[in-house]
Design a protein around this motif. Structure first.
Motif, short mmCIF file in Angstrom:
data_model
loop_
_atom_site.label_atom_id
_atom_site.label_comp_id
_atom_site.label_asym_id
_atom_site.label_seq_id
_atom_site.Cartn_x
_atom_site.Cartn_y
_atom_site.Cartn_z
N MET A 1 56.35 -19.44 -65.43
CA MET A 1 56.53 -18.40 -65.33
C MET A 1 55.86 -17.46 -64.25
O MET A 1 54.09 -18.44 -64.96
CB MET A 1 56.32 -16.59 -66.13
N ILE A 2 55.46 -17.26 -63.90
CA ILE A 2 53.72 -16.45 -62.82
C ILE A 2 53.39 -15.62 -63.41
O ILE A 2 52.93 -14.77 -64.39
CB ILE A 2 54.54 -15.77 -61.27
N GLU B 1 48.30 -11.79 -62.97
CA GLU B 1 47.64 -11.69 -62.04
C GLU B 1 48.30 -11.31 -60.84
O GLU B 1 47.54 -11.35 -59.28
CB GLU B 1 45.80 -12.16 -62.21
N ASP B 2 48.65 -13.49 -61.11
CA ASP B 2 49.43 -13.61 -59.33
C ASP B 2 50.60 -12.92 -58.69
O ASP B 2 50.71 -12.64 -57.70
CB ASP B 2 49.34 -15.38 -59.50
N PHE B 3 50.66 -12.30 -59.53
CA PHE B 3 51.68 -11.49 -59.48
C PHE B 3 51.96 -10.08 -58.53
O PHE B 3 52.22 -9.92 -57.06
CB PHE B 3 53.03 -11.67 -60.53
N ILE B 4 50.97 -9.84 -59.56
CA ILE B 4 50.49 -8.20 -58.16
C ILE B 4 49.79 -8.64 -56.94
O ILE B 4 50.13 -7.65 -56.47
CB ILE B 4 49.32 -7.85 -58.96
N THR C 1 50.56 -11.32 -55.03
CA THR C 1 51.81 -12.11 -54.73
C THR C 1 52.20 -11.18 -53.06
O THR C 1 52.35 -10.05 -53.14
CB THR C 1 52.95 -12.34 -54.96
N ILE C 2 51.80 -11.96 -52.25
CA ILE C 2 52.48 -10.94 -50.59
C ILE C 2 53.47 -11.74 -49.76
O ILE C 2 54.11 -11.00 -49.45
CB ILE C 2 50.98 -11.28 -49.85
N GLY C 3 54.54 -12.65 -50.70
CA GLY C 3 55.16 -13.54 -50.26
C GLY C 3 55.37 -14.54 -51.07
O GLY C 3 55.13 -14.81 -51.65
N TYR C 4 57.43 -15.13 -50.55
CA TYR C 4 57.66 -16.34 -51.25
C TYR C 4 58.14 -17.13 -50.37
O TYR C 4 58.40 -17.27 -49.44
CB TYR C 4 58.83 -15.88 -52.44
N SER C 5 58.05 -18.90 -50.90
CA SER C 5 58.55 -19.59 -50.23
C SER C 5 59.13 -20.38 -51.22
O SER C 5 58.58 -21.31 -51.84
CB SER C 5 56.90 -20.30 -49.47
N GLY C 6 60.70 -20.08 -51.39
CA GLY C 6 61.48 -20.88 -52.17
C GLY C 6 60.85 -20.80 -53.33
O GLY C 6 60.84 -19.86 -53.92
N SER C 7 60.19 -22.01 -54.29
CA SER C 7 60.04 -21.50 -55.79
C SER C 7 58.49 -21.67 -56.26
O SER C 7 58.13 -21.77 -57.09
CB SER C 7 59.89 -22.25 -56.71
N SER C 8 57.87 -21.19 -54.69
CA SER C 8 56.14 -21.20 -54.22
C SER C 8 56.62 -19.40 -54.37
O SER C 8 56.90 -18.79 -53.53
CB SER C 8 55.81 -21.64 -53.18
N ALA C 9 54.83 -18.37 -55.15
CA ALA C 9 54.84 -17.34 -54.88
C ALA C 9 53.37 -17.75 -53.94
O ALA C 9 52.55 -17.81 -54.55
CB ALA C 9 54.51 -16.55 -55.96
N ILE C 10 52.85 -17.07 -52.75
CA ILE C 10 51.63 -16.79 -51.93
C ILE C 10 50.98 -15.78 -52.53
O ILE C 10 51.64 -14.54 -52.24
CB ILE C 10 52.47 -16.86 -50.37
N VAL C 11 49.37 -15.68 -53.03
CA VAL C 11 48.98 -14.84 -53.53
C VAL C 11 47.85 -14.63 -52.83
O VAL C 11 47.11 -15.72 -52.06
CB VAL C 11 49.08 -15.52 -54.56
N GLY D 1 62.39 -18.28 -61.63
CA GLY D 1 62.31 -19.54 -61.24
C GLY D 1 60.80 -20.57 -59.87
O GLY D 1 60.92 -21.36 -58.93
N ILE D 2 59.56 -19.34 -60.49
CA ILE D 2 58.61 -19.35 -59.73
C ILE D 2 57.83 -20.29 -60.80
O ILE D 2 57.54 -20.38 -61.92
CB ILE D 2 57.39 -18.36 -59.45
N THR D 3 57.76 -21.55 -59.96
CA THR D 3 56.98 -22.90 -60.35
C THR D 3 55.89 -23.59 -59.59
O THR D 3 55.12 -23.58 -60.38
CB THR D 3 57.83 -24.42 -60.34
#
Length: 98
Positions: free
Chosen positions: A1-2, A5-8, A10-20, A91-93
């Protein structure tokens, strides 16, 4: 689970990755949702309220947004649509910090 602070920040997603956004996270990561809203970081404030699942915080973010915006938003649902934030994605890993 994300993490919160990372979720807040996050500027986008790529598959199961969050871009922070790591610079925003470093500068504002310790602030509560209401504090983020007061600084004009409305998407981050909204994400904080969604992550914590707190309706009262959502209402407060909406009130602060409406006090600063030219055009008021009528509901927290409309605010969520405006910023594209509805729930913490499952599913963010992985987190990619840029």
């Amino acid at each position: 689970m994300i993490k919160r602070e990372d979720f807040i920040f996050t500027i986008g997603y790529s598959g199961s990755s969050a871009i922070v956004d790591s610079s925003l996270k470093k500068k504002f990561g310790s602030l509560a949702g209401e504090e983020l809203a007061k600084k004009g970081l409305f998407k981050a404030a909204l994400c904080s309220a969604v992550f914590d699942n707190r309706e009262s915080e959502l209402d407060r973010v909406l009130a602060i947004y409406n006090s600063k915006a030219e055009e008021a938003i009528k509901s927290t649902g409309e605010l969520k649509r405006k910023f594209g934030v509805f729930e913490v994605p499952a599913g963010i890993t992985r987190v990619i910090r840029i």
